[in-house]
Design a protein around this motif. Structure first.
Motif, PDB file in Angstrom:
ATOM      1  N   ALA A   6     -38.774 -41.196 -10.524  1.00 46.66           N
ATOM      2  CA  ALA A   6     -39.782 -40.137 -10.848  1.00 46.66           C
ATOM      3  C   ALA A   6     -40.545 -40.216 -12.576  1.00 46.66           C
ATOM      4  O   ALA A   6     -40.112 -40.649 -13.618  1.00 46.66           O
ATOM      5  N   ILE A   7     -41.401 -40.294 -12.629  1.00 42.65           N
ATOM      6  CA  ILE A   7     -42.334 -40.476 -14.127  1.00 42.65           C
ATOM      7  C   ILE A   7     -42.962 -38.959 -14.354  1.00 42.65           C
ATOM      8  O   ILE A   7     -42.740 -37.940 -13.906  1.00 42.65           O
ATOM      9  N   ASP A   8     -42.915 -39.202 -15.707  1.00 40.68           N
ATOM     10  CA  ASP A   8     -43.809 -38.230 -16.561  1.00 40.68           C
ATOM     11  C   ASP A   8     -43.991 -38.736 -18.120  1.00 40.68           C
ATOM     12  O   ASP A   8     -43.559 -40.214 -18.587  1.00 40.68           O
ATOM     13  N   CYS A   9     -45.482 -38.402 -18.452  1.00 41.16           N
ATOM     14  CA  CYS A   9     -46.152 -38.928 -19.342  1.00 41.16           C
ATOM     15  C   CYS A   9     -46.296 -37.806 -21.053  1.00 41.16           C
ATOM     16  O   CYS A   9     -46.424 -36.714 -20.331  1.00 41.16           O
ATOM     17  N   THR A  50     -46.354 -32.279 -32.034  1.00 43.32           N
ATOM     18  CA  THR A  50     -44.811 -33.239 -31.969  1.00 43.32           C
ATOM     19  C   THR A  50     -44.290 -31.933 -31.390  1.00 43.32           C
ATOM     20  O   THR A  50     -42.986 -32.333 -30.942  1.00 43.32           O
ATOM     21  N   TRP A  51     -44.801 -31.351 -31.782  1.00 47.16           N
ATOM     22  CA  TRP A  51     -43.918 -29.779 -31.229  1.00 47.16           C
ATOM     23  C   TRP A  51     -44.003 -29.227 -29.702  1.00 47.16           C
ATOM     24  O   TRP A  51     -43.256 -28.815 -29.394  1.00 47.16           O
ATOM     25  N   ILE A  52     -44.628 -29.890 -29.009  1.00 49.37           N
ATOM     26  CA  ILE A  52     -45.063 -29.983 -27.728  1.00 49.37           C
ATOM     27  C   ILE A  52     -44.604 -31.545 -26.953  1.00 49.37           C
ATOM     28  O   ILE A  52     -43.816 -32.013 -25.923  1.00 49.37           O
ATOM     29  N   ASN A 130     -31.365 -25.087 -18.542  1.00 49.31           N
ATOM     30  CA  ASN A 130     -32.258 -25.448 -19.501  1.00 49.31           C
ATOM     31  C   ASN A 130     -32.646 -26.384 -20.561  1.00 49.31           C
ATOM     32  O   ASN A 130     -32.229 -27.810 -21.020  1.00 49.31           O
ATOM     33  N   ILE A 131     -33.932 -26.898 -19.813  1.00 45.45           N
ATOM     34  CA  ILE A 131     -34.544 -28.443 -20.708  1.00 45.45           C
ATOM     35  C   ILE A 131     -35.807 -27.415 -21.581  1.00 45.45           C
ATOM     36  O   ILE A 131     -35.970 -26.576 -21.698  1.00 45.45           O
ATOM     37  N   HIS A 136     -40.774 -31.030 -26.253  1.00 42.46           N
ATOM     38  CA  HIS A 136     -40.493 -31.745 -24.513  1.00 42.46           C
ATOM     39  C   HIS A 136     -40.044 -33.558 -24.800  1.00 42.46           C
ATOM     40  O   HIS A 136     -40.514 -34.096 -25.742  1.00 42.46           O
ATOM     41  N   ASP A 137     -39.239 -33.696 -24.135  1.00 45.57           N
ATOM     42  CA  ASP A 137     -38.967 -35.246 -23.765  1.00 45.57           C
ATOM     43  C   ASP A 137     -39.547 -35.886 -22.265  1.00 45.57           C
ATOM     44  O   ASP A 137     -38.428 -34.978 -21.947  1.00 45.57           O
ATOM     45  N   SER A 138     -40.072 -36.794 -22.246  1.00 42.62           N
ATOM     46  CA  SER A 138     -40.042 -37.827 -21.203  1.00 42.62           C
ATOM     47  C   SER A 138     -38.982 -37.835 -20.590  1.00 42.62           C
ATOM     48  O   SER A 138     -39.617 -37.604 -19.009  1.00 42.62           O
ATOM     49  N   ILE A 139     -37.784 -38.476 -21.219  1.00 45.36           N
ATOM     50  CA  ILE A 139     -36.889 -38.707 -20.083  1.00 45.36           C
ATOM     51  C   ILE A 139     -36.206 -37.129 -19.399  1.00 45.36           C
ATOM     52  O   ILE A 139     -35.814 -37.476 -18.259  1.00 45.36           O
ATOM     53  N   GLU A 140     -35.819 -37.047 -20.305  1.00 44.14           N
ATOM     54  CA  GLU A 140     -35.276 -35.369 -19.591  1.00 44.14           C
ATOM     55  C   GLU A 140     -35.949 -34.419 -18.740  1.00 44.14           C
ATOM     56  O   GLU A 140     -35.973 -34.344 -18.058  1.00 44.14           O
ATOM     57  N   ASP A 141     -37.566 -34.790 -19.373  1.00 44.31           N
ATOM     58  CA  ASP A 141     -38.553 -34.423 -17.673  1.00 44.31           C
ATOM     59  C   ASP A 141     -38.507 -34.789 -16.723  1.00 44.31           C
ATOM     60  O   ASP A 141     -37.906 -34.354 -15.487  1.00 44.31           O
TER      61      ASP A 141
END
Length: 154
Positions: A6-9, A50-52, A130-131, A136-141
């Motif tokens: 799974a990937i997130d950027c 940063t807030w996102i 709840n995430i 956002h944290d790309s590892i968590e996502d």
């Protein structure tokens, strides 16, 4: 047998008011981090968002060239399944195409009245988790995406 990643950027905004790749995270089926790299900006940054994004000023110091990050990513995922949330946006940011993808954002049973839900909403509905409480944290996502995918295996 193909593995599943799974990937997130995460993106920052460049001086041309465009999104620019800043971080690439990849987790395996066991939710272990297979890759987590910051990407050197290719243009001046006008907004870290940063807030996102969770990206902090100064990340550039330890970042790697985009070509190096893409090469490493390709070596890991080659021949395997790549899962994401709105994954085409991540592939576009990376500037790559990849054939064996699964997108939890566009999976039919997850659409509400034909519309995509947010990852935050989908994760709560599907997993009771709840995430994205804050940046956002790309590892968590990526882990949330993997958990949702593994629950449904579409």
């Amino acid at each position: 047998m193909p593995r599943i990643y799974a990937i997130d950027c995460e993106m920052v905004q460049n001086n041309m008011n465009q999104g620019m790749l800043a971080r690439v995270s990849l987790v395996d089926e066991d939710l272990r981090v297979a890759m987590d790299e910051y990407v050197k900006p290719t243009h001046p940054i006008s907004d870290y968002r940063t807030w996102i994004s969770g990206i902090q000023p100064g990340y550039e110091r330890d970042a790697k060239p985009k070509s190096e990050v893409i090469s490493r990513l390709g070596n890991i995922i080659n021949g395997h399944v790549l899962v994401g949330f709105d994954i085409q946006k991540d592939l576009d940011a990376l500037g790559i195409t990849y054939g064996n993808i699964k997108d939890v954002a566009t999976y039919g049973p997850f659409l509400k009245f034909g519309q995509k839900q947010s990852l935050k909403t989908l994760t709560y509905q599907e997993l009771g988790l709840n995430i994205q409480n804050g940046a956002h944290d790309s590892i968590e996502d990526a882990r949330a995406v993997m958990k949702i995918y593994k629950k449904h295996r579409f």
